[in-house]
Motif scaffolding. Structure first.
Motif, PDB file in Angstrom:
ATOM      1  N   ARG A   1       0.832  -1.200   0.000  1.00 19.68           N
ATOM      2  CA  ARG A   1       0.000   0.000   0.000  1.00 19.68           C
ATOM      3  C   ARG A   1       0.866   1.249   0.000  1.00 19.68           C
ATOM      4  O   ARG A   1       1.875   1.324   0.697  1.00 19.68           O
ATOM      5  CB  ARG A   1      -0.925  -0.025   1.235  1.00 19.68           C
ATOM      6  CG  ARG A   1      -1.820   1.202   1.366  1.00 19.68           C
ATOM      7  CD  ARG A   1      -2.837   1.009   2.494  1.00 19.68           C
ATOM      8  NE  ARG A   1      -2.229   0.596   3.728  1.00 19.68           N
ATOM      9  CZ  ARG A   1      -1.612   1.415   4.590  1.00 19.68           C
ATOM     10  NH1 ARG A   1      -1.528   2.715   4.316  1.00 19.68           N
ATOM     11  NH2 ARG A   1      -1.079   0.943   5.701  1.00 19.68           N
TER      12      ARG A   1
ATOM     13  N   HIS B   1       0.152   6.267   3.692  1.00 19.33           N
ATOM     14  CA  HIS B   1      -0.813   7.278   4.114  1.00 19.33           C
ATOM     15  C   HIS B   1      -0.048   8.542   4.508  1.00 19.33           C
ATOM     16  O   HIS B   1       1.135   8.496   4.854  1.00 19.33           O
ATOM     17  CB  HIS B   1      -1.605   6.704   5.292  1.00 19.33           C
ATOM     18  CG  HIS B   1      -2.692   7.590   5.832  1.00 19.33           C
ATOM     19  ND1 HIS B   1      -2.437   8.633   6.696  1.00 19.33           N
ATOM     20  CD2 HIS B   1      -4.036   7.567   5.654  1.00 19.33           C
ATOM     21  CE1 HIS B   1      -3.583   9.214   7.018  1.00 19.33           C
ATOM     22  NE2 HIS B   1      -4.565   8.588   6.399  1.00 19.33           N
TER      23      HIS B   1
ATOM     24  N   GLN C   1      -6.729   0.909  -0.085  1.00 22.58           N
ATOM     25  CA  GLN C   1      -6.659   2.370  -0.112  1.00 22.58           C
ATOM     26  C   GLN C   1      -7.757   2.990  -0.972  1.00 22.58           C
ATOM     27  O   GLN C   1      -7.627   4.109  -1.456  1.00 22.58           O
ATOM     28  CB  GLN C   1      -5.283   2.829  -0.585  1.00 22.58           C
ATOM     29  CG  GLN C   1      -4.823   2.301  -1.921  1.00 22.58           C
ATOM     30  CD  GLN C   1      -3.344   2.589  -2.152  1.00 22.58           C
ATOM     31  OE1 GLN C   1      -2.482   1.995  -1.531  1.00 22.58           O
ATOM     32  NE2 GLN C   1      -3.062   3.539  -3.035  1.00 22.58           N
TER      33      GLN C   1
ATOM     34  N   VAL D   1     -10.539   3.275   5.405  1.00 19.35           N
ATOM     35  CA  VAL D   1      -9.543   4.157   4.787  1.00 19.35           C
ATOM     36  C   VAL D   1      -9.875   5.600   5.119  1.00 19.35           C
ATOM     37  O   VAL D   1     -10.955   6.090   4.807  1.00 19.35           O
ATOM     38  CB  VAL D   1      -9.497   3.949   3.262  1.00 19.35           C
ATOM     39  CG1 VAL D   1      -8.584   4.982   2.613  1.00 19.35           C
ATOM     40  CG2 VAL D   1      -9.018   2.542   2.936  1.00 19.35           C
TER      41      VAL D   1
ATOM     42  N   GLN E   1      -5.292   8.991   2.866  1.00 22.57           N
ATOM     43  CA  GLN E   1      -4.660   7.877   2.166  1.00 22.57           C
ATOM     44  C   GLN E   1      -4.711   8.139   0.667  1.00 22.57           C
ATOM     45  O   GLN E   1      -5.759   8.466   0.132  1.00 22.57           O
ATOM     46  CB  GLN E   1      -5.393   6.566   2.477  1.00 22.57           C
ATOM     47  CG  GLN E   1      -4.967   5.373   1.645  1.00 22.57           C
ATOM     48  CD  GLN E   1      -3.546   4.941   1.934  1.00 22.57           C
ATOM     49  OE1 GLN E   1      -3.199   4.640   3.068  1.00 22.57           O
ATOM     50  NE2 GLN E   1      -2.718   4.932   0.910  1.00 22.57           N
TER      51      GLN E   1
END
Length: 597
Positions: A49, A52, A443, A450, A454
């Motif tokens: 991912r 963030h 995401q 989420v 993000q």
């Protein structure tokens, strides 16, 4: 698993001991197996991912701390625990998305082990169920794969509670000291450790009220609230023995206070290196600095710490609704089981299990309290509600399992099938929610777990690009990255070496983290004419999607200068909101592009 019901047939003492030992061993093995599976779930694609904004923000300063050794407490990035731990991890393994989340994942995976500390207060099936809920709950899973303090804080606080319970049950001091150490570590992670203390006091008061009420029903009065062992001890010992025991207790309390303060001072003491001011390592060469160091690490830190409680000023109901939606997506089965477990425990048997009631009150208070205390809407707050609610939920889950097993043993197919169906429904709901939130759409703005900061850019599209940018930066000579526009401009890049950063730094996130890990040479400008001549291989600017962006500060202003560069779109946030402009353009010199993104 052997039946937990008491057998009515005569058995020998040795057979009872063997049966209990076997059950305990099986319970421990089951919990260890669940923990291993929890670790596996947390390590799968841990670095996939895109970071963030909060992850990138704190990880950047952790990387800088690993390089320059300068740190001091700022409540905006919460406690020092991960700064000290992750800076060490970065020095050993390097800085990247996987490593920055690794310790969180390890601590989240260790949470199921805490169930063993409560095994004297729970049935074996309930102990295993508690471990499973800690391991598989979608909210706990998602935020165990996220550089935030919430899951680690919940983990150390549950361990602290478990150690305190073990101390109460065994009177072994090692559990007291381990509990205090865990409790102190919680205060090095995040300011809402104070809310744990508040919830524990409130839940403890209600559980104590249970004892008072039951004492009244049993015609024992207030004395009924005092444990029988303690009452008997006072009756059987003279004043000298009691006095000696009290003095010993005072000594233990002093040791506990010293232990707590030592942990707090070690973690919160500034690391100033060659900069002015007190510092932990400076104090060892200049002992006269220790009083000021201790004052800075305790009194001044506390003043900042408690100011966190005044940081929220918002309507309550929208935040409560958002919290309930997060629970619906990430903990629906657990919440329903918690209600069932609490009611069954409260209204069946001789008396309620204090641990189950304590967890339920603590969890409900967290749902209601965090909706008031939070300064932004974020599902991570519900980590602190899911963990306590897992205690009564474990009772509910184990009850369904025992119902089905006992039905099978007595040939009641209806009960066995009904229990199996319920367990399958619970497993399906938890499994589907966990897969969707943590792996399939980790995401996506449509994922309730989420938070808006993000990046919404697909990791399949962006991760190869980010890898290219890092490799280009490492291979290039001179300036590697140029940020363009007033929103991204920092007149003196050295301002970003130690916090607080210079203007423009926050708007660069999360890209600033990725360039930092590549040790990129970064510059910025607010004049489009600076791009008319020779340029670095990477140029980054915002898109003109908001009236908040000033003139001569977006991709439209420099596009005519970017011949020979390939433009890539990147979304910093999940969506554009007011002056939070998500859309970015990253220009990469075409001849430098390594992979197709």
């Amino acid at each position: 698993m052997p039946s937990e019901a008491q057998s009515r047939s005569p058995v020998s003492v040795s057979s009872i001991r063997e049966s209990l030992t076997t059950t305990a061993t099986r319970t421990q093995l089951a919990v260890i197996g669940i923990t291993v599976f929890a670790l596996f779930l947390r390590l799968i694609n841990l670095g996939a991912r895109v970071a963030h904004q909060d992850e990138a923000r704190v990880a950047y300063w952790m990387a800088r701390y690993a390089e320059n050794g300068v740190w001091f407490y700022r409540r905006f990035v919460h406690g020092p625990f991960f700064f000290h731990v992750n800076s060490f991890m970065f020095e050993i393994f390097g800085a990247n998305d996987f490593i920055m989340r690794l310790v969180v994942a390890l601590m989240g995976a260790a949470l199921p082990l805490a169930a063993l500390l409560f095994r004297k207060r729970l049935r074996p099936s309930e102990t295993v169920a508690l471990a499973a809920l800690f391991a598989l709950n979608p909210i706990l899973l998602y935020y165990s794969r996220f550089l935030r303090n919430d899951v680690p804080l919940a983990m150390v606080m549950v361990f602290a509670l478990g150690f305190f319970v073990r101390f109460f049950d065994t009177r072994k001091l090692r559990y007291l000291f381990l509990g205090v150490a865990s409790f102190a570590l919680g205060f090095t992670m995040k300011e809402n450790a104070l809310l744990y203390l508040a919830c524990w006091v409130g839940a403890g008061a209600l559980v104590y009220d249970h004892r008072l009420f039951l004492g009244r029903v049993g015609n024992e009065g207030i004395a009924g609230a005092i444990p029988p062992k303690l009452r008997n001890w006072f009756r059987e010992n003279d004043g000298r023995t009691i006095k000696r025991t009290v003095l010993k207790g005072v000594g233990v309390v002093l040791l506990v206070v010293v232990e707590f303060l030592a942990i707090i001072v070690f973690f919160y003491a500034p690391r100033s290196q060659t900069r002015p001011g007190v510092g932990l390592w400076k104090a060892f060469s200049n002992p006269g600095m220790f009083p000021e160091l201790i004052h800075t690490s305790t009194v001044e830190t506390w003043q900042q710490f408690i100011s966190w409680s005044n940081s929220s000023d918002h309507a309550y109901l929208p935040y409560l609704i958002d919290s309930l939606r997060s629970l619906e997506v990430g903990a629906l089965a657990l919440c329903l089981l918690a209600v069932v477990g609490f009611l069954v425990d409260r209204y069946s048997g001789d008396r309620p299990n204090a641990l189950v009631s304590f967890g339920f009150y603590w969890g409900v208070a967290s749902v209601l309290g965090y909706s008031l205390a939070m300064d932004i809407k974020a599902a991570w707050a519900m980590v602190h509600a899911v963990v306590p609610l897992a205690f009564p939920a474990a009772v509910g889950l184990a009850l369904i399992f025992r119902w089905g097993r006992e039905g099978y043993e007595r040939g009641d197919d209806v009960s066995a099938v009904a229990a199996a169906v319920l367990l399958l429904l619970v497993s399906a709901q938890v499994g589907m929610a966990a897969y969707d939130t943590s792996y399939q759409n980790p995401q996506s703005p449509d994922n309730q777990l989420v938070q808006y900061a993000q990046s919404a850019s697909s990791p399949d599209d962006v991760k190869p690009l980010l890898s290219d940018l890092q490799q280009i930066s490492q291979e290039n000579d001179g300036t590697d990255v140029l940020f363009f526009g007033e929103e991204l401009d920092t007149p003196d890049e050295s301002d970003n070496d130690v916090p607080p950063p210079g203007p423009g730094w926050h708007a660069r996130l999360p890209l600033g983290w990725y360039f930092e890990t590549a040790d990129a040479e970064v510059a910025s400008t607010n004049r489009s004419t600076d791009l008319a001549g020779e340029k670095p291989p990477i140029v980054v600017t915002l898109n003109n999607v908001s009236t908040c962006i000033s003139e001569d500060g977006t991709a439209e202003d420099i596009d005519s200068y970017m011949e020979g560069y390939e433009a890539h779109q990147f979304q910093r946030y999940g969506f554009n909101s007011g002056c939070h402009v998500s859309d970015m353009t990253i220009y990469v010199e075409e001849e430098r592009i390594i992979s197709e993104s």
